[in-house]
Design an enzyme around this catalytic site. Structure first.
Site, mmCIF file in Angstrom:
data_model
loop_
_atom_site.group_PDB
_atom_site.id
_atom_site.type_symbol
_atom_site.label_atom_id
_atom_site.label_comp_id
_atom_site.label_asym_id
_atom_site.label_seq_id
_atom_site.Cartn_x
_atom_site.Cartn_y
_atom_site.Cartn_z
ATOM 1 N N GLY A 78 0.812 -1.201 0.000
ATOM 2 C CA GLY A 78 0.000 0.000 0.000
ATOM 3 C C GLY A 78 0.845 1.250 0.000
ATOM 4 C CB THR A 79 2.537 3.342 -1.458
ATOM 5 O OG1 THR A 79 3.237 4.571 -1.364
ATOM 6 C CG2 THR A 79 2.481 2.916 -2.911
ATOM 7 C CB THR A 80 -0.779 7.590 -2.112
ATOM 8 O OG1 THR A 80 -1.803 6.889 -1.399
ATOM 9 C CG2 THR A 80 -1.436 8.534 -3.112
ATOM 10 C CE LYS A 99 5.895 4.830 0.605
ATOM 11 N NZ LYS A 99 4.448 4.677 0.874
ATOM 12 C CG ASP A 130 2.548 7.541 1.072
ATOM 13 O OD1 ASP A 130 2.655 7.075 -0.075
ATOM 14 O OD2 ASP A 130 2.509 6.836 2.088
#
Length: 272
Positions: A72-74, A105, A89
């Protein structure tokens, strides 16, 4: 001692087929060695190759993980009149645990290319290093920098053999490509070899929420400050709805000139 001017005959054992064969050479003629097999009624033709079927091995089935992998990430990137914006993020999660609140990231590859990463942290770090190495080697060999499209194609070819495995990598190449008309370039590459080029990409578990903000406010005529504000808000809103995204927002602006890095603190992104 001088070599004898005669033909030599050598017996060779082929361990793959269990058949003996001979090769004859004339030392002074320079003709390559000729191979032949003895003919027998029961002998298989020379072009026959026994096929060995090995069962597909999946090492991940034998690995006992302490927790279920939940990626999970954005991350996002888009092109506007002032260049290319990349934002992400900084939360790294391990299942339901916030493993690290300050992970980068977005990785700069060179002065005109950054890569946003989504997926398994270890896999993304490895393939970013491999990509940076290959781009640097290309520049040293050819005395010119590899284009963004060429780098994306190279990365896609390298990742395709891992299709169907546990490798989880989703990288977005955000850069300024002089070879493609001196314009911004945005290419998404996935671990199954998928390569997509577009004007806006958002990757990760928070991407649906980020797309909602981008679809409302993104336009070509944005100013630099408006583009930075839009990218920050898109990631910021995603952190409120996605449990695996949060903490800070890293943001890059790529143009024909080398731009600096702006790190923007998202005060309300910390999950309770």
């Amino acid at each position: 001692m001088p070599l004898e001017d005669t033909a030599s005959t050598i017996n060779v054992i082929d361990y793959n087929f269990g058949l003996s064969r001979q090769k004859t050479s004339n030392r002074n003629s320079g003709v390559p060695l000729h191979f032949f097999l003895p003919t027998s009624p029961d002998s298989a033709p020379f072009h026959y190759r026994p096929s060995f079927h090995f069962p597909a091995s999946n090492h991940s089935l034998n690995v006992i993980r302490p927790f279920t992998l939940a990626h999970g990430t954005t991350t996002l990137g888009f092109i506007f009149q002032g260049g290319v914006i990349a934002a992400a993020d900084t939360r790294a999660s391990a299942g339901g645990l916030v493993a690290c609140p300050a992970v980068h990231k977005i990785t700069p590859i060179h002065s005109h290319l950054v890569v946003t990463s989504s997926g398994s942290g270890a896999d993304c770090m490895l393939w970013e290093r491999i990509l940076a190495r290959e781009i640097r080697l290309y520049q040293l060999r050819h005395r010119q920098r590899l284009s963004i499209r060429g780098a994306a194609k190279l990365l896609s070819f390298m990742l395709h053999p891992f299709k169907g495995t546990d490798v989880c990598v989703a990288l977005t190449l955000c850069g300024w490509d002089k070879e493609a008309g001196n314009t911004g370039c945005l290419i998404y590459v996935c671990s199954d070899g998928t390569r997509l080029q577009g004007d806006v990409f958002s990757v990760g578990s928070g991407s649906p929420y980020a797309y909602g903000v981008l679809d409302r406010g993104l336009r070509w005529s944005l100013s630099r400050d408006e583009a930075i504000s839009l990218a920050r808000e898109a990631v910021f809103r995603a952190t409120h709805r996605d449990a695996y995204s949060g903490n800070n927002v890293d943001l890059f602006h790529i143009t024909a000139q080398v731009e600096g890095k702006a790190k923007i603190l998202c005060h309300n992104s910390v999950k309770s």
